[in-house]
Design a protein around this motif. Structure first.
Motif, mmCIF file in Angstrom:
data_model
loop_
_atom_site.group_PDB
_atom_site.id
_atom_site.type_symbol
_atom_site.label_atom_id
_atom_site.label_comp_id
_atom_site.label_asym_id
_atom_site.label_seq_id
_atom_site.Cartn_x
_atom_site.Cartn_y
_atom_site.Cartn_z
ATOM 1 N N THR A 80 0.814 -1.214 0.000
ATOM 2 C CA THR A 80 0.000 0.000 0.000
ATOM 3 C C THR A 80 0.847 1.263 0.000
ATOM 4 N N TYR A 81 0.244 2.307 -0.523
ATOM 5 C CA TYR A 81 0.777 3.664 -0.427
ATOM 6 C C TYR A 81 -0.349 4.631 -0.783
ATOM 7 N N ASN A 82 -0.816 5.373 0.197
ATOM 8 C CA ASN A 82 -1.872 6.371 -0.016
ATOM 9 C C ASN A 82 -3.036 5.810 -0.842
ATOM 10 N N GLY A 83 -3.592 4.721 -0.367
ATOM 11 C CA GLY A 83 -4.657 4.043 -1.113
ATOM 12 C C GLY A 83 -6.040 4.221 -0.519
ATOM 13 N N VAL A 84 -6.260 5.314 0.188
ATOM 14 C CA VAL A 84 -7.489 5.494 0.946
ATOM 15 C C VAL A 84 -8.741 5.410 0.073
ATOM 16 N N LYS A 85 -8.634 5.796 -1.185
ATOM 17 C CA LYS A 85 -9.823 5.867 -2.040
ATOM 18 C C LYS A 85 -10.422 4.501 -2.319
ATOM 19 N N PHE A 86 -9.569 3.468 -2.482
ATOM 20 C CA PHE A 86 -10.080 2.168 -2.909
ATOM 21 C C PHE A 86 -9.766 1.016 -1.955
ATOM 22 N N ILE A 87 -8.983 1.261 -0.897
ATOM 23 C CA ILE A 87 -8.508 0.152 -0.062
ATOM 24 C C ILE A 87 -9.642 -0.614 0.611
ATOM 25 N N ALA A 88 -10.729 0.055 0.975
ATOM 26 C CA ALA A 88 -11.835 -0.648 1.636
ATOM 27 C C ALA A 88 -12.445 -1.689 0.701
ATOM 28 N N GLU A 89 -12.594 -1.343 -0.566
ATOM 29 C CA GLU A 89 -13.157 -2.294 -1.528
ATOM 30 C C GLU A 89 -12.223 -3.481 -1.718
ATOM 31 N N ALA A 90 -10.922 -3.222 -1.734
ATOM 32 C CA ALA A 90 -9.954 -4.313 -1.841
ATOM 33 C C ALA A 90 -10.021 -5.217 -0.614
ATOM 34 N N MET A 91 -10.054 -4.632 0.575
ATOM 35 C CA MET A 91 -10.110 -5.409 1.811
ATOM 36 C C MET A 91 -11.405 -6.210 1.895
ATOM 37 N N ASP A 92 -12.518 -5.623 1.498
ATOM 38 C CA ASP A 92 -13.796 -6.346 1.491
ATOM 39 C C ASP A 92 -13.695 -7.604 0.642
ATOM 40 N N SER A 93 -13.042 -7.477 -0.514
ATOM 41 C CA SER A 93 -12.931 -8.632 -1.412
ATOM 42 C C SER A 93 -11.996 -9.689 -0.840
ATOM 43 N N ALA A 94 -11.028 -9.266 -0.017
ATOM 44 C CA ALA A 94 -10.100 -10.222 0.599
ATOM 45 C C ALA A 94 -10.780 -11.045 1.683
ATOM 46 N N ILE A 95 -11.576 -10.387 2.522
ATOM 47 C CA ILE A 95 -12.184 -11.107 3.647
ATOM 48 C C ILE A 95 -13.437 -11.886 3.230
ATOM 49 N N CYS A 96 -13.901 -11.681 2.009
ATOM 50 C CA CYS A 96 -15.093 -12.389 1.526
ATOM 51 C C CYS A 96 -14.743 -13.582 0.642
ATOM 52 N N GLN A 97 -13.490 -14.018 0.666
ATOM 53 C CA GLN A 97 -13.094 -15.162 -0.140
ATOM 54 C C GLN A 97 -13.735 -16.457 0.377
#
Length: 292
Positions: free
Chosen positions: A11-28
């Protein structure tokens, strides 16, 4: 117990999209996971958002603070901190389909001769990059395996090192025939054999790594969109393409040094011709500077 998979998120200054990425990780749908975050000194709210996910999932989430030294160094830090048998990169602006990791692990578990598996990907085009140029880019780069002649069996295509000898390998406009890091999963143990991502490269380090791997083990391509790859103005690929990064200029030299005898005869001749022209040009410049 299914083998552990490390979802690696540099990561680096990813505040705009990081939540969507994390959601997809924990929903595997795959169960045995850990999430490894390596952060290059973000100054926005990226890490605060990631911290909230420790209360939303039982998946272990480890955050490591990394001294910025290029994207390759951050990717490699993720791998080195990972405890899993498999590495699954997920970039902060991309999204995994829920069954992504499950499908990829199943392929590798069924075939120990494979070192990596990739998938097709869909595109999320942000408004700041909506244009005819983007549409043209997707037409050219949308299917990275277009034109390859490896058989597809049960929705899976196996690519072996004969790719290097094919006429399609160096055929423009695309050099990456495998996929971006978010679209691949590989055995962590392969890094003991081929090493890590090259930290001196900025733009082509992903497929340079894939091709080093392909020299040792085959790569499977799942003929299904298991990743959503986001296109936006500030993504690294777009920023680098408008900078003075010279990776593409050095690509021929990498091929000459590491892949020359893997290529077909015509490709070898073309590379030698290009290298000869470059050496001759530099020799002339040097002669002029020395008044010869």
């Amino acid at each position: 117990m299914n083998p552990k998979v490390s979802i690696c998120i540099p990561t680096y200054n990813g505040v705009k999209f990081i939540a969507e990425a994390m959601d997809s990780a924990i929903c595997q749908t795959y169960g045995n996971l850990e999430i490894i975050v390596s952060d290059d000194a973000s100054i926005d709210g990226t890490l605060k958002i990631i911290e909230t996910y420790k209360f939303k999932t039982s998946i272990p989430i480890s955050v490591y603070h990394h001294e910025p030294n290029g994207i390759g160094a951050n990717w490699n830090n993720c791998i080195k901190k990972a405890k899993g048998d498999y590495i699954k990169f997920l970039f902060q602006d991309d999204v995994l389909i829920p069954s992504c990791i499950e499908q990829m692990v199943n392929i590798l578990e069924q075939n120990p001769k494979l070192g990596m598996v990739a998938s097709k990907r869909k595109f999320i085009v942000e408004q700041d990059l909506t244009s005819d140029a983007t549409k043209l880019w997707i037409e050219k780069y949308g299917d990275l395996q277009r034109g390859l002649h490896f058989k597809i069996n049960k929705n899976v295509q196996i690519i072996d090192r004969s790719l290097f000898k094919s006429n399609e390998f160096l055929k423009p406009p695309i050099k990456n025939k495998i996929g971006e890091p978010s679209a691949v999963l590989f055995r962590k143990s392969i890094t003991d054999i081929i090493g890590f991502y090259r930290e001196d490269l900025k733009q082509i380090l992903d497929y340079e790594f894939c091709y080093r791997l392909l020299k040792k083990q085959d790569i499977a391509i799942i003929n299904e969109n298991l990743v959503k790859f986001r296109l936006h103005h500030n993504q690294a690929t777009n920023v680098n393409s408008h900078s003075n990064i010279s990776d593409y200029k050095t690509y021929n030299r990498i091929l000459l040094r590491e892949y020359f005898w893997c290529l077909n005869a015509n490709a070898r001749k073309r590379l030698l011709k290009k290298e000869y022209k470059l050496i001759n040009f530099l020799f002339k410049i040097k002669s002029k500077l020395h008044g010869k």
